[in-house]
Design an enzyme around this catalytic site. Structure first.
Site, short mmCIF file in Angstrom:
data_model
loop_
_atom_site.label_atom_id
_atom_site.label_comp_id
_atom_site.label_asym_id
_atom_site.label_seq_id
_atom_site.Cartn_x
_atom_site.Cartn_y
_atom_site.Cartn_z
N HIS A 49 12.70 7.87 73.05
CA HIS A 49 12.06 6.54 72.55
C HIS A 49 11.48 6.35 73.95
CE1 HIS A 49 11.81 3.03 70.38
NE2 HIS A 49 11.31 2.26 71.27
N GLU A 50 12.53 6.38 74.85
CA GLU A 50 11.83 6.08 76.04
C GLU A 50 10.59 6.73 76.88
OE1 GLU A 50 12.57 2.66 76.97
OE2 GLU A 50 13.50 2.41 75.65
N HIS A 53 6.70 6.18 75.58
CA HIS A 53 6.67 4.84 76.01
C HIS A 53 6.50 5.19 77.26
CE1 HIS A 53 8.34 1.72 73.23
NE2 HIS A 53 9.87 2.08 73.66
N ASP A 158 9.91 -3.84 71.23
CA ASP A 158 8.68 -3.63 71.39
C ASP A 158 8.50 -4.42 69.98
OD1 ASP A 158 9.38 -1.44 72.92
OD2 ASP A 158 10.30 0.02 71.23
ZN ZN Z 1 11.21 0.87 72.75
#
Ligand code: ZN
Length: 354
Positions: A49-50, A53, A158
């Site tokens: 997930h990171e 980003h 987010d």
């Molecule tokens: Zn996030």
């Protein structure tokens, strides 16, 4: 004492595990291997997930220094905040989208195979070492991660970033942050109360949201005050420098006079290192006359230029963990800038900008 440990480097981004995270994992590895296995899975997808980003952020030239995994989630440290709301929107969307895509990639074959009933009851994470059970767990973990991050419009999550970006397109970045921070604090209070009835983890997350939202609105206040302030406006043009063979004892005398926290180490007019006060600690006080600066100085010198935004340099200092940087122009040292110089400038602008 080190607080975080490097796991690996991927696309130039350092991946670090915070010590509290390591201790938590160790705790469960010994106490309950099953929970350990779930956590390992969970954090693998938190990491992806990171990373998602970060990859989108890098496309907009926002440098990511590191990703740190904490017990409560992951944090990608950006060197600057994207001011263009559409960029923040896409960067924020990238994390939860990845989780929802992973969930979808499992959901479709599961549905085709008629196995949807395996998802229920949803809160039960039944562990069995067969591939379908593991796929179901991965599906649930990603669905939760994606949905929770996307649909809770609370900064710094987010969903809150997306909400702020959408607002910023209409009312500007700093007012949007104020509104989004208030909404986030309201959600945090409700979540805290809900934690009494449902799950104590909600209470933990609510504290994280409340503190994060406060920090976010302060950061916006600071960036408003520092907008238009260049390094040249805040720096100290009288850099005090030393040479490679200055002794620590000589440096001590210099520090008492100049009172800077860092001294560029010069050779032939260019800095080849920098010595911070904290470097002096590496040597026992009694041995200072015998030690040359060269042996304890930091060699990777982060530098900046006088035309850079003071705010960006401040963020870079934080992410590099230094308190002072040499200012270079056309290959020449033209001054030094410390975070105290920039904080003083924030204080001054608070009065001047009213
Ligand atoms: Zn996030």
């Amino acid at each position: 004492m080190r607080e975080a440990f490097r796991l690996c480097t991927i696309f130039g981004i350092k991946v670090e595990l915070h010590i509290s995270f390591l201790l938590l994992m160790l705790f469960f590895a010994i106490l309950n291997p099953r929970v350990f296995f779930y956590l390992l899975l969970l954090f693998f997808f938190v990491f992806l997930h990171e990373l998602s980003h970060s990859i989108v952020a890098m496309r907009y030239d926002v440098k990511i220094d590191k990703i740190t995994l904490w017990p409560i989630g992951g944090v990608a440290s950006m060197e600057r905040i994207p001011k263009d709301p559409s960029q923040e929107f896409k960067i924020a969307l990238a994390g939860p989208s990845l989780n929802l895509l992973v969930a979808l990639a499992i959901l479709i074959p599961l549905w085709l195979a008629g196995g949807l009933s395996r998802l229920f009851p949803f809160s039960q994470m039944a562990f069995a070492p067969d591939p379908v059970s593991i796929a179901v767990i991965i599906l649930k973990v990603n669905l939760l991660l994606g949905a929770f991050n996307l649909f809770v419009p609370a900064l710094p999550m987010d969903g809150g970033r997306i909400f702020r970006a959408l607002l910023a397109m209409r009312i500007g970045f700093s007012r949007a942050t104020d509104v989004a921070a208030w909404v986030a604090k309201g959600i945090a209070v409700l979540m805290f109360l809900a934690g009494f009835y449902f799950n104590i983890i909600l209470m933990l997350i609510s504290v994280f949201i409340y503190l994060g939202a406060t920090q976010e609105s302060q950061a916006t206040l600071v960036s408003g005050l520092l907008s238009g302030v260049k390094v040249r406006d805040a720096m100290n043009p009288q850099a005090v420098t030393v040479s490679r063979d200055t002794s620590l004892e000589e440096l001590r005398a210099l520090v008492l006079k100049a009172k800077h926290t860092g001294y560029p180490v010069m050779e032939g007019g260019v800095p080849v290192g920098i010595i911070y006060l904290s470097d002096m600690e590496k040597v026992q006080r009694g041995e200072w006359p015998l030690w040359k600066v060269e042996r304890v100085m930091s060699r990777n010198v982060p530098v900046c230029s006088p035309e850079e935004e003071a705010l960006e340099v401040l963020l870079r200092m934080h992410s590099r963990g230094v308190g002072l940087m040499p200012v270079m122009e056309g290959g020449q040292l033209v001054g030094v800038i410390s975070h105290t110089d920039i904080y003083r400038m924030i204080e001054i602008m608070r009065y001047l900008k009213g």
